[in-house]
Design a protein around this motif. Structure first.
Motif, PDB file in Angstrom:
ATOM      1  N   ALA A  69      72.019   8.951  59.467  1.00 31.88           N
ATOM      2  CA  ALA A  69      73.353   9.322  59.959  1.00 31.88           C
ATOM      3  C   ALA A  69      73.306   9.728  61.431  1.00 31.88           C
ATOM      4  O   ALA A  69      74.146   9.287  62.236  1.00 31.88           O
ATOM      5  CB  ALA A  69      73.912  10.456  59.103  1.00 31.88           C
ATOM      6  N   ASP A  70      72.348  10.594  61.802  1.00 31.87           N
ATOM      7  CA  ASP A  70      72.286  11.094  63.180  1.00 31.87           C
ATOM      8  C   ASP A  70      72.053   9.973  64.183  1.00 31.87           C
ATOM      9  O   ASP A  70      72.633   9.961  65.276  1.00 31.87           O
ATOM     10  CB  ASP A  70      71.185  12.144  63.317  1.00 31.87           C
ATOM     11  CG  ASP A  70      71.534  13.468  62.648  1.00 31.87           C
ATOM     12  OD1 ASP A  70      72.707  13.620  62.225  1.00 31.87           O
ATOM     13  OD2 ASP A  70      70.650  14.332  62.533  1.00 31.87           O
ATOM     14  N   LEU A  71      71.182   9.029  63.830  1.00 31.91           N
ATOM     15  CA  LEU A  71      70.867   7.921  64.743  1.00 31.91           C
ATOM     16  C   LEU A  71      71.832   6.744  64.572  1.00 31.91           C
ATOM     17  O   LEU A  71      71.719   5.757  65.297  1.00 31.91           O
ATOM     18  CB  LEU A  71      69.427   7.443  64.524  1.00 31.91           C
ATOM     19  CG  LEU A  71      68.331   8.169  65.315  1.00 31.91           C
ATOM     20  CD1 LEU A  71      68.311   9.664  65.039  1.00 31.91           C
ATOM     21  CD2 LEU A  71      66.967   7.574  65.012  1.00 31.91           C
ATOM     22  N   VAL A 231      67.902   6.186  48.279  1.00 33.13           N
ATOM     23  CA  VAL A 231      68.467   4.998  48.919  1.00 33.13           C
ATOM     24  C   VAL A 231      69.962   4.976  48.660  1.00 33.13           C
ATOM     25  O   VAL A 231      70.392   5.081  47.497  1.00 33.13           O
ATOM     26  CB  VAL A 231      67.820   3.699  48.379  1.00 33.13           C
ATOM     27  CG1 VAL A 231      68.611   2.475  48.826  1.00 33.13           C
ATOM     28  CG2 VAL A 231      66.380   3.583  48.861  1.00 33.13           C
ATOM     29  N   ASN A 232      70.743   4.883  49.707  1.00 35.53           N
ATOM     30  CA  ASN A 232      72.208   4.788  49.597  1.00 35.53           C
ATOM     31  C   ASN A 232      72.776   5.898  48.719  1.00 35.53           C
ATOM     32  O   ASN A 232      73.686   5.682  47.905  1.00 35.53           O
ATOM     33  CB  ASN A 232      72.610   3.416  49.053  1.00 35.53           C
ATOM     34  CG  ASN A 232      72.157   2.281  49.962  1.00 35.53           C
ATOM     35  OD1 ASN A 232      72.010   2.462  51.166  1.00 35.53           O
ATOM     36  ND2 ASN A 232      71.927   1.102  49.391  1.00 35.53           N
ATOM     37  N   GLN A 250      63.759  -1.576  64.642  1.00 37.37           N
ATOM     38  CA  GLN A 250      64.592  -2.188  65.673  1.00 37.37           C
ATOM     39  C   GLN A 250      65.883  -1.399  65.838  1.00 37.37           C
ATOM     40  O   GLN A 250      66.366  -1.191  66.958  1.00 37.37           O
ATOM     41  CB  GLN A 250      64.892  -3.650  65.315  1.00 37.37           C
ATOM     42  CG  GLN A 250      63.693  -4.590  65.445  1.00 37.37           C
ATOM     43  CD  GLN A 250      63.149  -4.664  66.863  1.00 37.37           C
ATOM     44  OE1 GLN A 250      63.910  -4.690  67.832  1.00 37.37           O
ATOM     45  NE2 GLN A 250      61.830  -4.699  66.984  1.00 37.37           N
ATOM     46  N   ALA A 251      66.471  -0.945  64.725  1.00 34.06           N
ATOM     47  CA  ALA A 251      67.676  -0.114  64.802  1.00 34.06           C
ATOM     48  C   ALA A 251      67.375   1.217  65.483  1.00 34.06           C
ATOM     49  O   ALA A 251      68.180   1.719  66.277  1.00 34.06           O
ATOM     50  CB  ALA A 251      68.240   0.117  63.402  1.00 34.06           C
ATOM     51  N   MET A 252      66.201   1.791  65.189  1.00 35.73           N
ATOM     52  CA  MET A 252      65.813   3.048  65.839  1.00 35.73           C
ATOM     53  C   MET A 252      65.643   2.865  67.345  1.00 35.73           C
ATOM     54  O   MET A 252      66.045   3.719  68.140  1.00 35.73           O
ATOM     55  CB  MET A 252      64.509   3.570  65.227  1.00 35.73           C
ATOM     56  CG  MET A 252      64.652   4.120  63.826  1.00 35.73           C
ATOM     57  SD  MET A 252      63.041   4.600  63.139  1.00 35.73           S
ATOM     58  CE  MET A 252      63.581   5.515  61.684  1.00 35.73           C
ATOM     59  N   ALA A 253      65.033   1.749  67.728  1.00 39.55           N
ATOM     60  CA  ALA A 253      64.844   1.476  69.161  1.00 39.55           C
ATOM     61  C   ALA A 253      66.190   1.327  69.863  1.00 39.55           C
ATOM     62  O   ALA A 253      66.379   1.826  70.989  1.00 39.55           O
ATOM     63  CB  ALA A 253      63.993   0.222  69.342  1.00 39.55           C
ATOM     64  N   LYS A 254      67.147   0.653  69.219  1.00 39.24           N
ATOM     65  CA  LYS A 254      68.477   0.514  69.802  1.00 39.24           C
ATOM     66  C   LYS A 254      69.142   1.874  69.957  1.00 39.24           C
ATOM     67  O   LYS A 254      69.787   2.157  70.977  1.00 39.24           O
ATOM     68  CB  LYS A 254      69.344  -0.404  68.935  1.00 39.24           C
ATOM     69  CG  LYS A 254      68.933  -1.859  68.948  1.00 39.24           C
ATOM     70  CD  LYS A 254      69.798  -2.686  67.994  1.00 39.24           C
ATOM     71  CE  LYS A 254      69.351  -4.138  67.933  1.00 39.24           C
ATOM     72  NZ  LYS A 254      70.147  -4.919  66.939  1.00 39.24           N
ATOM     73  N   ALA A 255      68.995   2.724  68.940  1.00 38.84           N
ATOM     74  CA  ALA A 255      69.575   4.061  69.003  1.00 38.84           C
ATOM     75  C   ALA A 255      68.962   4.861  70.144  1.00 38.84           C
ATOM     76  O   ALA A 255      69.666   5.532  70.903  1.00 38.84           O
ATOM     77  CB  ALA A 255      69.372   4.782  67.675  1.00 38.84           C
TER      78      ALA A 255
END
Length: 380
Positions: A69-71, A231-232, A250-255
């Motif tokens: 949620a935070d990221l 999960v979910n 990859q999502a973490m890097a974008k964040a």
């Protein structure tokens, strides 16, 4: 020479999470990664022409919902689907145990009616203790401090708050928690089940990623550790990231980049700079210096203390301890490219039960074809 508030060694999922939070706090952050891709063990790669898969870590549950949620990882493309089957254990005599929603208890009953009757109570006991860990995992543990100061007083108070939380548990819950932290997985499971196959199923959770036998004291905690994920919103459930584990990092890097974090790949660290007893930056393999007010390391501790930090910057006893510290993997991992889904002697494809996807699972907007991948994870 570059200067930042924080430099982070390694762009694994822990390093990227740390970077994103520091960036959100307004600090200038640089992450340096040895490999050409971020992710550490959570990566998706083409291991065979035309086949991409999670080549190291392969399933997700312990990624904390607060971090998601935070990221805002879902906004950055992350989608997680629940595994239709949590586990499948075939036996040499043609029998099998299938652990899947709506099938598990019935399958256990094929081997032992008593074990099937105990299964729900076993889950409730694990859940009760897993809830406590879910609460504590987001709190910084107290540090051991020498002498008496405002800092050490704060750590004492932190330890006291933890103690009060444990005091709030019933005597029976405290006993169970002590068992889970000290017993072997085999001893703990022997207290619940009689069937070897169901004990093997849960015993695997106690040794995967852990260089130990299920008879080693302390492995019961690893069993508990693998039970406090979700999960979910569904507790004690495991899932898959759509696109492989690399989709998570990859999502973490974008964040992280969205909060101003600089991430540089192909940038191995040669040495951690230490001046006046404090880490103040890193020297990269190509000779460049990156200075920072603080250094965080997302690398193996033995590599950090015996290969990156100058020996004269560490206390001799501590350095000797790190040199003798044993760390290794008891898991052998192999990805196999297949032309079709496997058919087992114990459960041929023609007799395979239909397992309905959970309602919370992601479904594609249009039909897609996914090349079958078999992942063999053999722990011994």
């Amino acid at each position: 020479m570059q200067t930042y508030d924080v430099v982070i060694i390694g762009a694994g999922h822990n390093g990227l999470t740390c970077a994103a939070y520091l960036g959100m706090a307004g600090l200038s952050v640089k992450v340096v990664e040895r490999r050409a891709v971020v992710g550490g063990a959570a990566v998706t790669e083409e291991f065979c022409p035309g086949f991409r898969n999670s080549v190291a870590s392969y399933t997700v549950s312990l990624l904390n919902p607060k971090i998601i949620a935070d990221l805002r990882l879902h906004d950055h493309g992350l989608q997680i689907v629940e595994r239709r089957a949590q586990n499948f254990l075939p036996t040499p005599d043609g029998a099998y145990l299938l652990a899947a929603e709506g099938h598990t208890q019935r399958n256990i009953a094929k081997f032992s009616a008593a074990d099937a009757a105990r299964y729900d109570a076993f889950g409730r006991e694990l859940d009760a203790n897993a809830d406590l860990l879910r609460e504590l995992v987001l709190q910084a543990p107290p540090n051991l401090s020498r002498g008496f100061s405002l800092k050490s007083l704060g750590e004492i108070l932190k330890a006291g708050r933890l103690g009060n939380r444990l005091r709030g548990l019933s005597t029976e819950n405290l006993r169970i928690l002590l068992d889970l932290f000290t017993k072997s997985a085999a001893d703990y499971l022997d207290g619940w089940f009689e069937g070897e196959l169901v004990k093997a199923w849960f015993g695997f959770d106690a040794i995967v990623g852990n260089y130990a036998s299920p008879y080693t004291p302390g492995t019961a905690y690893v069993l508990l550790h693998h039970a406090f994920g979700e999960v979910n919103g569904k507790k004690r459930t495991w899932g898959h990231a759509v696109g492989g584990m690399g989709a998570i990092t990859q999502a973490m890097a974008k964040a992280a980049r969205g909060h101003g974090v600089e991430i540089e790949t192909d940038a191995p660290v040669r040495e951690v700079l230490v001046e006046k007893g404090r880490a103040c930056g890193v020297v990269l393999a190509d000779g460049r210096v990156v200075r920072a007010a603080a250094v965080a390391a997302n690398v193996n501790p033995k590599l950090l203390y015996t290969g990156m930090i100058p020996a004269n910057a560490l206390e001799p006893a501590f350095l000797q301890h790190m040199r003798q510290w044993r760390c290794g993997s008891g898991t052998f991992r192999m990805n196999v490219a297949l032309s079709r889904l496997p058919s087992f002697t114990a459960l041929p494809a023609a007799r395979r039960p239909t397992i309905t996807p959970p309602a919370s699972s992601w479904r594609p907007a249009s039909p897609i074809w996914i090349a079958p991948i078999a992942t063999l994870d053999c722990t011994g």
